[in-house]
Design an enzyme around this catalytic site. Structure first.
Site, short mmCIF file in Angstrom:
data_model
loop_
_atom_site.label_atom_id
_atom_site.label_comp_id
_atom_site.label_asym_id
_atom_site.label_seq_id
_atom_site.Cartn_x
_atom_site.Cartn_y
_atom_site.Cartn_z
CB CYS A 113 37.88 49.76 -24.17
SG CYS A 113 37.82 49.12 -22.49
CG HIS A 258 34.99 52.84 -23.99
ND1 HIS A 258 34.29 51.68 -23.74
CD2 HIS A 258 36.06 52.83 -23.15
CE1 HIS A 258 34.93 51.00 -22.81
NE2 HIS A 258 35.99 51.67 -22.43
CG ASN A 288 34.98 50.00 -19.13
OD1 ASN A 288 34.47 49.50 -20.13
ND2 ASN A 288 36.22 50.44 -19.07
N1 COA Z 1 38.34 53.63 -3.59
C1 COA Z 1 39.04 54.52 -2.86
N2 COA Z 1 40.25 54.96 -3.23
C2 COA Z 1 40.76 54.51 -4.38
C3 COA Z 1 40.08 53.59 -5.18
C4 COA Z 1 38.82 53.15 -4.75
N3 COA Z 1 38.07 52.27 -5.45
N4 COA Z 1 40.84 53.32 -6.27
C5 COA Z 1 41.97 54.03 -6.16
N5 COA Z 1 41.92 54.75 -5.00
C6 COA Z 1 42.92 55.65 -4.47
C7 COA Z 1 44.29 55.37 -4.98
O1 COA Z 1 44.87 54.30 -4.26
C8 COA Z 1 44.99 56.68 -4.73
O2 COA Z 1 45.37 56.72 -3.39
P1 COA Z 1 46.81 57.30 -2.98
O3 COA Z 1 46.78 58.72 -3.45
O4 COA Z 1 46.80 57.15 -1.50
O5 COA Z 1 47.79 56.46 -3.70
C9 COA Z 1 43.87 57.71 -4.93
O6 COA Z 1 42.64 56.98 -4.87
C10 COA Z 1 43.94 58.46 -6.22
O7 COA Z 1 44.27 57.52 -7.23
P2 COA Z 1 44.34 57.94 -8.73
O8 COA Z 1 44.63 56.72 -9.54
O9 COA Z 1 45.20 59.13 -8.91
O10 COA Z 1 42.83 58.40 -8.93
P3 COA Z 1 42.16 58.93 -10.23
O11 COA Z 1 41.49 60.20 -9.97
O12 COA Z 1 43.06 58.85 -11.42
O13 COA Z 1 41.02 57.83 -10.47
C11 COA Z 1 40.66 55.94 -11.90
C12 COA Z 1 41.38 56.49 -10.67
C13 COA Z 1 41.09 54.50 -12.12
C14 COA Z 1 39.17 56.03 -11.66
C15 COA Z 1 41.04 56.82 -13.12
O14 COA Z 1 42.44 56.98 -13.18
C16 COA Z 1 40.56 56.26 -14.42
O15 COA Z 1 39.37 56.22 -14.69
N6 COA Z 1 41.50 55.83 -15.28
C17 COA Z 1 41.15 55.32 -16.57
C18 COA Z 1 40.53 53.99 -16.41
C19 COA Z 1 40.13 53.43 -17.72
O16 COA Z 1 39.82 54.17 -18.61
N7 COA Z 1 40.17 52.12 -17.80
C20 COA Z 1 39.72 51.39 -18.89
C21 COA Z 1 40.27 51.86 -20.15
S1 COA Z 1 39.21 51.39 -21.38
#
Ligand code: COA
Length: 338
Positions: A113, A258, A288
């Site tokens: 990214c 981004h 993304n």
């Molecule tokens: N649908 C439903 N539940 C989901 C899910 C989905 N698509 N994806 C993850 N979950 C669940 C997880 O399994 C977790 O469940 P658990 O608590 O039972 O283990 C729960 O949601 C919370 O997960 P968590 O990872 O803490 O959620 P979050 O608020 O951090 O959101 C992301 C997850 C991935 C959206 C977030 O962490 C994020 O955007 N991270 C950065 C991603 C990024 O920038 N990537 C590219 C970099 S360039």
């Protein structure tokens, strides 16, 4: 040193739209969860036969047409991508072939990214130093080629697409207002490489039945850690680049961040105390697109005639590596006719 301006931009998004409900049909997820946690409503996925280089070529062709520049007049082509057509040669070479250019030097930048900002910065260096005159900088991704459609925590986040800009060197004497790319903040921290990566498929673990069975050739991500680092780093670099430019956040007309998560964008914006209208957001429609998000965002501003001469623009990113970068530019084209 020459000045380096953006002459034009272009973008290409595949036709086929996939809403969040598409994923709810085969994964334990929902439109509500995805929208609330990421801001994504839908994304585009390329057709199976549509190559990364096809998308990058279309974005680049738009740039050239809009600037009235022939492909043969480009000296340098950089494609930022982590989903190139092949491991080698570079996707930039396939784009070059498609454009009909046979002389530019052409290569890919692999900074996930961070890729577009890295590529833009490299091109700036070649043009500012006078080595080259014109460069196409492209961010193009076919993320579907590395998405694990059994992993709800990653596959809902990404989309396919491409964006591009055409850069040109100008003599400072012909650019008294100082338009163009001006300040850069770039960095990386390889100790966090394993937080967001494609573990297999390279020379450590070439594709083999084991890696296929453990989905090693797909994206693996520690979402929470990426999130926290992204917010912290984006906050720091955006403040840094604005200070380097001798400006205050209030003076910045457009922020093109981004697009990894709308919540990351919002927390950077809130810390800067900026209104929503100054931040370009396309994650709701495209997800993304990795190297594609920023040039697509620039092209949205460009084609919607939102960019006025003399406006202050900040681009900023954070991604796998971890890599990061922010660029300040003053919008304007001293080479434009009339
Ligand atoms: N649908 C439903 N539940 C989901 C899910 C989905 N698509 N994806 C993850 N979950 C669940 C997880 O399994 C977790 O469940 P658990 O608590 O039972 O283990 C729960 O949601 C919370 O997960 P968590 O990872 O803490 O959620 P979050 O608020 O951090 O959101 C992301 C997850 C991935 C959206 C977030 O962490 C994020 O955007 N991270 C950065 C991603 C990024 O920038 N990537 C590219 C970099 S360039």
């Amino acid at each position: 040193m020459k000045d380096v301006v953006i002459r034009s931009s272009g973008r290409y998004l595949p036709e086929k739209v996939f809403t969040n409900d598409h994923f709810a049909r085969f994964l334990d997820t929902s439109d509500e969860w995805i929208q609330e946690r990421t801001g994504i409503r839908e994304r585009r996925f390329a057709a199976p036969e549509e190559r990364n280089s096809d998308m990058g070529t279309k974005a680049a062709q738009q740039c050239l047409e809009r600037a009235g520049v022939d492909a043969s007049e480009v000296d340098l082509i950089i494609c930022a991508t982590v989903t190139g057509d092949r491991i080698f040669p570079a996707t930039a070479n396939f784009i070059q072939e498609n454009l009909g250019n046979r002389t530019a030097w052409a290569f890919d930048v692999n900074a996930a990214c961070g890729g577009f900002i890295y590529a833009l910065s490299l091109a700036y260096g070649m043009l500012a130093s006078g080595v080259n005159r014109r460069a196409l900088v492209i961010g193009s991704e076919k993320m579907t080629s590395i998405l694990d459609f059994t992993d709800r925590s990653t596959c809902v986040l990404f989309g396919d697409g491409a964006g591009a800009v055409l850069l040109e060197a100008v003599e400072p004497a012909d650019n008294p207002e100082g338009y163009g790319l001006r300040n850069f903040v770039l960095g990386a921290d390889g100790s966090l490489a394993y937080k967001l990566w494609q573990p297999d498929g390279g020379s450590v673990n070439p594709p083999n039945p084991d890696s296929l069975a453990r989905h090693g050739h797909y994206i693996h991500m520690s979402g929470r850690e990426v999130y926290v680092n992204a917010v912290r780093t984006m906050n720091a670099i955006v403040e840094d680049v604005i200070a380097q430019a001798g400006l205050t956040p209030e003076q910045i007309d457009w922020f093109v961040p981004h697009q990894a998560n709308k919540r990351i964008i919002d927390s950077v914006r809130e810390r800067l105390k900026m209104p929503e209208e100054r931040f370009v957001v396309n994650i709701d429609r495209y997800g993304n697109t990795t190297s594609g998000t920023i040039p697509i965002g620039i092209d949205e501003l460009y084609t919607e005639n939102k960019l006025a001469t003399g406006q202050h623009v900040v681009l900023m990113t954070f991604g796998a590596g971890f890599t990061w970068g922010a660029v300040y530019l003053k919008w304007g084209d001293p080479l434009a006719a009339g």
